[in-house]
Design a protein around this motif. Structure first.
Motif, PDB file in Angstrom:
ATOM      1  N   LEU A 112      52.016  57.058 -23.750  1.00  0.00           N
ATOM      2  CA  LEU A 112      51.245  57.962 -24.041  1.00  0.00           C
ATOM      3  C   LEU A 112      51.670  58.981 -25.031  1.00  0.00           C
ATOM      4  O   LEU A 112      50.822  59.465 -26.070  1.00  0.00           O
ATOM      5  N   ASP A 120      55.992  59.949 -21.930  1.00  0.00           N
ATOM      6  CA  ASP A 120      54.879  59.581 -20.860  1.00  0.00           C
ATOM      7  C   ASP A 120      54.356  58.449 -20.915  1.00  0.00           C
ATOM      8  O   ASP A 120      54.025  57.821 -21.878  1.00  0.00           O
ATOM      9  N   LYS A 122      51.928  55.153 -18.846  1.00  0.00           N
ATOM     10  CA  LYS A 122      50.913  54.992 -17.927  1.00  0.00           C
ATOM     11  C   LYS A 122      50.967  53.492 -17.564  1.00  0.00           C
ATOM     12  O   LYS A 122      51.199  52.625 -18.454  1.00  0.00           O
ATOM     13  N   LYS A 127      50.845  57.380 -13.962  1.00  0.00           N
ATOM     14  CA  LYS A 127      51.331  58.016 -15.176  1.00  0.00           C
ATOM     15  C   LYS A 127      52.628  58.959 -14.898  1.00  0.00           C
ATOM     16  O   LYS A 127      52.468  59.863 -13.751  1.00  0.00           O
TER      17      LYS A 127
END
Length: 135
Positions: A112, A120, A122, A127
């Protein structure tokens, strides 16, 4: 006519330069993924039921590590709970990290947000924010 050709050559040159930079950035991103990453937080906490969030914060946050090796192998561990090994690959076009666990099905992580020390991710698990702890 000469002005138009000159401008076209300039535009083609600019396109070639940006394409080279873009391709180098893709490879650099893959190389920057190599290292040991620790899950430091969970994203979208408001969307997670209270018991689920409590479990994640007590069991996963600061206890889950993923170590991506240059040779395409990885190790992952949740301290005092579980560990696994396998292989990994990164697709910069789709921004997916695919891990293949030995004897289990593949797991995909969508990138992300990414910089050299923080990522980051997911997945079907949720997440998460990971920070690089070792290069």
């Amino acid at each position: 006519m000469y002005l138009i050709l000159s401008k076209m050559k300039k535009n083609i040159l600019i396109l070639i330069i940006f394409t080279s930079i873009f391709l180098n950035c893709k490879e650099q991103n893959k190389n920057e993924l190599i290292g040991k990453w620790t899950c430091t937080d969970v994203l979208d906490k408001m969307e997670i039921p209270a018991l689920g969030l409590e479990y994640l914060e007590n069991t996963i946050v600061n206890k889950w590590t993923i170590e991506l090796q240059e040779d395409g192998t990885f190790k992952t561990e949740i301290i005092d709970t579980d560990s696994a090994k396998g292989t990994w690959e990164y697709n910069p076009t789709t921004k997916l990290i695919k891990v293949k666990l030995i004897g289990e099905s593949d797991l995909k992580f969508e990138v992300l947000k990414f910089d050299s020390n923080k990522i980051d991710l997911k997945s079907e698990l949720g997440k998460f924010i990971f920070e690089k702890t070792i290069n």
